[in-house]
Scaffold this motif. Structure first.
Motif, short mmCIF file in Angstrom:
data_model
loop_
_atom_site.label_atom_id
_atom_site.label_comp_id
_atom_site.label_asym_id
_atom_site.label_seq_id
_atom_site.Cartn_x
_atom_site.Cartn_y
_atom_site.Cartn_z
N LEU A 50 55.45 20.06 65.60
CA LEU A 50 55.28 21.56 65.51
C LEU A 50 56.70 22.38 65.67
O LEU A 50 57.32 22.18 66.67
N GLN A 51 57.22 23.14 64.39
CA GLN A 51 58.38 23.81 64.75
C GLN A 51 58.18 25.25 64.71
O GLN A 51 58.85 25.72 65.44
N GLU A 52 57.18 25.88 64.02
CA GLU A 52 56.93 27.18 63.89
C GLU A 52 55.22 27.39 64.27
O GLU A 52 54.69 26.77 63.42
N VAL A 53 55.00 28.50 64.69
CA VAL A 53 53.75 29.31 64.61
C VAL A 53 54.00 30.75 64.28
O VAL A 53 54.78 31.23 65.08
N ARG A 54 53.66 30.86 63.33
CA ARG A 54 53.66 32.55 62.70
C ARG A 54 52.33 33.14 62.38
O ARG A 54 51.09 32.54 61.92
N THR A 55 52.45 34.60 62.18
CA THR A 55 51.11 35.22 61.78
C THR A 55 51.34 35.63 60.39
O THR A 55 52.15 36.41 60.29
N MET A 56 50.61 35.24 59.39
CA MET A 56 50.59 35.71 58.09
C MET A 56 50.14 37.08 57.89
O MET A 56 49.12 37.55 58.37
N VAL A 57 50.85 37.77 57.19
CA VAL A 57 50.26 39.39 56.42
C VAL A 57 50.47 39.33 55.00
O VAL A 57 51.26 38.95 54.50
N ARG A 58 48.94 39.60 54.49
CA ARG A 58 49.14 39.98 53.05
C ARG A 58 49.90 40.99 52.47
O ARG A 58 49.95 42.24 53.24
N GLU A 59 50.62 40.80 51.58
CA GLU A 59 51.48 41.87 51.04
C GLU A 59 50.41 43.01 50.33
O GLU A 59 49.40 42.55 49.89
N GLU A 60 50.85 44.16 50.19
CA GLU A 60 49.86 45.42 49.92
C GLU A 60 49.11 45.01 48.73
O GLU A 60 48.02 45.38 48.38
N HIS A 61 49.89 44.76 47.79
CA HIS A 61 49.17 44.72 46.27
C HIS A 61 49.10 43.28 45.80
O HIS A 61 49.02 43.11 44.52
N SER A 62 49.06 42.26 46.43
CA SER A 62 48.75 40.96 45.82
C SER A 62 47.85 40.14 46.77
O SER A 62 47.83 40.31 47.90
N ASP A 63 47.04 39.50 46.17
CA ASP A 63 46.16 38.51 46.63
C ASP A 63 46.62 37.27 46.91
O ASP A 63 46.45 36.40 47.66
N TYR A 64 48.05 36.97 46.37
CA TYR A 64 48.80 35.76 46.26
C TYR A 64 49.89 35.65 47.39
O TYR A 64 50.54 34.64 47.65
N ALA A 65 50.56 36.95 47.72
CA ALA A 65 51.74 36.86 48.45
C ALA A 65 51.52 37.20 49.90
O ALA A 65 50.60 38.34 50.05
N PHE A 66 52.24 36.76 50.64
CA PHE A 66 52.10 37.13 52.07
C PHE A 66 53.50 37.28 52.69
O PHE A 66 54.50 36.53 52.32
N THR A 67 53.74 38.07 53.75
CA THR A 67 54.92 37.63 54.68
C THR A 67 54.63 37.56 56.01
O THR A 67 53.28 36.99 56.30
N PHE A 68 55.23 37.43 56.87
CA PHE A 68 54.95 37.06 58.29
C PHE A 68 55.29 38.30 59.42
O PHE A 68 56.34 38.89 59.18
N LYS A 69 54.55 38.33 60.22
CA LYS A 69 54.46 39.56 61.30
C LYS A 69 55.92 39.34 61.99
O LYS A 69 56.63 40.37 62.40
N GLU A 70 56.19 38.10 62.32
CA GLU A 70 57.43 37.85 63.04
C GLU A 70 58.81 37.72 62.20
O GLU A 70 59.67 38.04 62.83
N ASN A 71 58.54 37.63 60.91
CA ASN A 71 60.06 38.00 60.16
C ASN A 71 59.38 38.21 58.54
O ASN A 71 59.16 37.52 57.90
N ALA A 72 59.45 39.50 58.30
CA ALA A 72 59.26 39.99 56.92
C ALA A 72 59.87 39.55 56.03
O ALA A 72 59.62 39.80 54.88
N ASP A 73 61.02 38.99 56.15
CA ASP A 73 62.03 38.69 55.12
C ASP A 73 61.48 37.08 54.46
O ASP A 73 62.03 36.93 53.65
N ASP A 74 60.94 36.52 55.38
CA ASP A 74 60.15 35.13 54.69
C ASP A 74 59.01 35.40 54.04
O ASP A 74 58.22 36.24 54.43
N HIS A 75 58.50 34.85 52.72
CA HIS A 75 57.58 35.11 51.84
C HIS A 75 56.94 33.71 51.76
O HIS A 75 57.45 32.85 51.34
N ILE A 76 55.61 33.97 51.33
CA ILE A 76 54.70 32.68 50.74
C ILE A 76 54.20 33.31 49.54
O ILE A 76 53.45 34.47 49.63
N LEU A 77 54.12 32.68 48.51
CA LEU A 77 53.87 33.15 47.31
C LEU A 77 52.85 31.77 46.65
O LEU A 77 53.24 30.82 46.40
#
Length: 151
Positions: free
Chosen positions: A91-118
């Motif tokens: 285990l390297q990281e534990v993060r909290t995902m936050v859905r981007e406002e206008h997308s069902d497929y995109a997320f950022t992270f509470k701990e670092n908003a510069d990182d994205h999941i698509l």
């Protein structure tokens, strides 16, 4: 107090009791409907962060767009809104995902908003972009064997 006033007061009291009874019955009915909807709904997709899924890294790309081999034993487990990042099985990281406002497929992270999941449209794969799309990009695909064994 004459009989007319008494009847009117009695009418108001009865009206008050009936309105309270109606309100409480409607409230119970609404609660029942809301609770029953939760159980009737089919299993929600991972985009809604309600299931536990595992994705395996299959490639990574540095900022210069050259493909590199994936890390050894690198995978991500997403459970509810938490992301658990494993590299070399540790285990390297534990993060909290936050859905981007206008997308069902995109997320950022509470701990670092510069990182994205698509996520892909079928939620079978996703791209993890670090440092606001200018850094490392890692590509993950759903581990279907893990999903079948966990259900």
């Amino acid at each position: 107090m004459n009989r007319t006033h008494f009847n009117f007061a009695l009418f108001l009291v009865l009206l008050f009791i009936i309105s309270i009874a109606t309100f409480s019955c409607n409230k119970e009915t609404n609660n029942y409907k809301e609770n029953s909807i939760k159980y009737i709904k089919p299993a929600e997709k991972t985009s809604n962060n309600r299931t536990r899924r595992k994705w395996i890294e299959y490639k990574k790309m540095l900022y210069d767009f050259t493909d590199t081999l994936p890390y050894n034993d690198c995978y991500i487990i997403i459970e509810k809104d938490s992301l658990f990042y494993y590299k070399e099985g540790k285990l390297q990281e534990v993060r909290t995902m936050v859905r981007e406002e206008h997308s069902d497929y995109a997320f950022t992270f509470k701990e670092n908003a510069d990182d994205h999941i698509l996520f892909s449209s079928d939620y079978n794969s996703f791209k993890l972009s670090r440092y606001n799309y200018d850094g490392l990009k890692e590509y993950f695909i759903l581990d279907k064997e893990y999903v079948e064994n966990s259900e």
